[in-house]
Scaffold this active site. Sequence first.
Site, short mmCIF file in Angstrom:
data_model
loop_
_atom_site.label_atom_id
_atom_site.label_comp_id
_atom_site.label_asym_id
_atom_site.label_seq_id
_atom_site.Cartn_x
_atom_site.Cartn_y
_atom_site.Cartn_z
N CYS A 49 1.23 -1.30 -0.07
CA CYS A 49 0.12 -0.29 -0.39
C CYS A 49 1.30 1.43 0.16
O CYS A 49 0.04 2.50 -0.36
CB CYS A 49 -0.96 -0.16 1.29
SG CYS A 49 0.01 -0.36 2.70
N ARG A 51 3.99 1.61 -1.66
CA ARG A 51 4.99 1.30 -2.44
C ARG A 51 4.54 0.30 -3.65
O ARG A 51 4.03 -1.08 -3.76
CB ARG A 51 6.50 1.14 -1.67
CG ARG A 51 6.85 -0.50 -1.78
CD ARG A 51 8.39 0.02 -1.15
NE ARG A 51 8.10 0.50 -0.09
CZ ARG A 51 9.10 1.43 0.36
NH1 ARG A 51 10.28 1.73 -0.66
NH2 ARG A 51 9.79 1.86 1.35
N GLY A 185 -19.16 0.45 20.15
CA GLY A 185 -19.80 1.38 19.01
C GLY A 185 -19.29 1.18 18.29
O GLY A 185 -18.06 -0.16 17.80
N GLY A 187 -18.17 2.57 15.00
CA GLY A 187 -17.71 3.70 14.52
C GLY A 187 -16.25 3.25 14.00
O GLY A 187 -15.83 1.59 13.95
#
Lengths: 442, 284
Positions: A49, A51, A185, A187
């Site tokens: 991710c 190079r 949560g 999120g």
Amino acid sequence: MSELVAIGVNHRTAKLDLRERLAVDGPALAELLHEWRGTVREAVVLSTCNRVELYGVTSDPRRVYQEASRILEKRAGADVNQALYLHVAKNAALHTFRVASSLDSLAVGEPQVLGQLKQAFRFAQDEGCVGALTDRWMTRAFRAAKRVRSETDIAKGAVSVSSIGATLASKIFGKLAGRKALLIGAGEIGEAAAKSLYEGGAALTVVNRSEEKAQKLAQRFSGRGAGFDALFSELATADVVIATTASDRPILGVDQMKNVMRARRHKPLFLIDLAVPRDIDPRVGKFNNVFLYDVDDLEQIAEENLAQRRLAVEAAEKIIKQEVEDFEAWRRNLSLTPTIVGLRDHFHGVFESEVKRLSKAGAPSPEAEVLLKRLQHSVINKLLNTPLNVLKEDDSGNMVAAAQRLFPLAAAAENATATNCVSNSCPTSPCFDCPNVGRSGE
Amino acid sequence: MTLQPPCTIPATIVGFVGDFDGAFFVLTALAYAAASILYILRLMQGEEGAGRFARRTLIAALCAHALYLVSDQLAATITMPGIHRTLTYLSLGVVVVFLLATFRRPTIGVLGAFLAPTTLVFFLGSGLGRSVAEVPPGVRSALLPIHVSVNLLGIVSFALAFAAAVAYVMQERMLRRKQLGGIFQRLPPLDVLDGFGFRFVRIGFPLLTLGIVTGAFWTLRLGQGAETLSATHLFAIVAWVIFAAVLTLRVAAGWRGYRAAIGTILGFLSSTAVLAGYLLRGAL
């Protein structure tokens, strides 16, 4: 002369948008590798991710750079020249060793890149794109990375909030396998921390106001989702809790936690409060067997760890330099091989033709023939001892040029190389990079 | 009363080895001191420094200790296990059990930073007890070796639990204060320390109980009553009560972790106070 080249883009030279377009995996990686292999003698492609890099062996780095630029541009559908870098010869080795050792990474010291490079190398090997030189190049890069990791503090201390949570949890509970992690949560904030715990072996439960959303997230980690009414019962059995709700007041106060701790019979509980404003009353952290870390604590630890890693970089660079020098010395010896083989063959040729000429007057007896062979080897070894040492010690290449000018070596060297490459089943025949070339000549 | 050496050992050898008694004592004490320093260095600096030699030094100290025991046995002038001999065996037992435990679980090797100094103190204590008189004939009994042995094994167990408890308290404090440096990284996880300590308290408690029962029975047989209870006996009872509380509260009320560690440390200190009492009184 064969040269190493490393061409690519990374997180420093290219924005995420461009890196995303260039990143390849699966069949696309094989396609890129073979396209690149059509340009160079040996090829490896690394795509992460952060190079996309093309490694190869060529005698014409400039042409290869242009080809690489064309290949990558076609793939990205955009101009890559501004972001593209080229490292040649010793610098290519230095760059690869630094990449493998994670000195060139966004988070210095992270362990993933070494695994990714090893994977890229194995893939290129399986695809028949690796020759003797790349094999040695990559193997030495892995060795350098291993030394850096074991001899310096470069990898000590996690540097991301999510991995710090998992590391601290393992310092409380030992192995995370079989432990229960509770994410309050659903999120994005807690997702990375939950992922780290899940990867450590913990079973994940997600509690959220919307049960549906909780279940959706939990499924990604093979976990369970539940509504907020299950919070108390889940807290009573969890080992690690990550709180990430958007609530504007604490959802876990002192009184609730007193009841929770009683219900769980004071079993240790690690609370990670990633919410801003906080989800957990800070006074809870004073409870016996409760360990509470909020986002500030974790970020401070991350910064301290990063600072410690930066201190280790200097020591790591020294190791890399040493390893690159060793690799270059090996490469120098390798490039001398045709000259050494040529010199030996030339001297042996002269001796044998003189013996042949004298034999016309009368063939020597078998005993005399044996003696002559011994004499031939002994005299030639003594004659060549000093010149070969001088050749090996010369870094400039002047001596090699002088030897090739003083003696008719080119043809002999070519023959020697071709023969040895075939015997070594080298995929890049004819080449001068085969380590076995020198052995038969010695 | 002089120890009669076995007839198979020539008297000259007995005399020769016995002459080294003092030298072996000093050698063993120095080796334990070196192991203590190296284990502390290992805890503070990790395996990279001199600390990597800690384990080997402790094994060397154990060998020196064995030689000392042989020479001491040959030079001994007392036949019954006095406090000197008890402390010597106690320090030896702590080291042997610790080394065996580290074979099974290498991560607890850092506990040597607490155990090696404890061993050194016991061993030096045995040197202080060398001058004590032999056990009076009136208190000799078949129960005495049992009483001493079970107490000794109990204290060996408590010593290991104590080391885990000290490490637990340190680790817990650092985790609370967010001091996550080198020592924190080198100490084992809290749960491992808690489990390790609990296991050894569970082993030591029945042994201590048996030790107290045999001691009480023996005292009664000698015709002594409750009025003869000394501070030493009281410390033994306090240690028993503390360890009983540590175990009971853990099972009944879930007391674990920090509180259990503090209880273990207090219990161990009480049990060593018993030994100190015997040392000060001069004889068992």
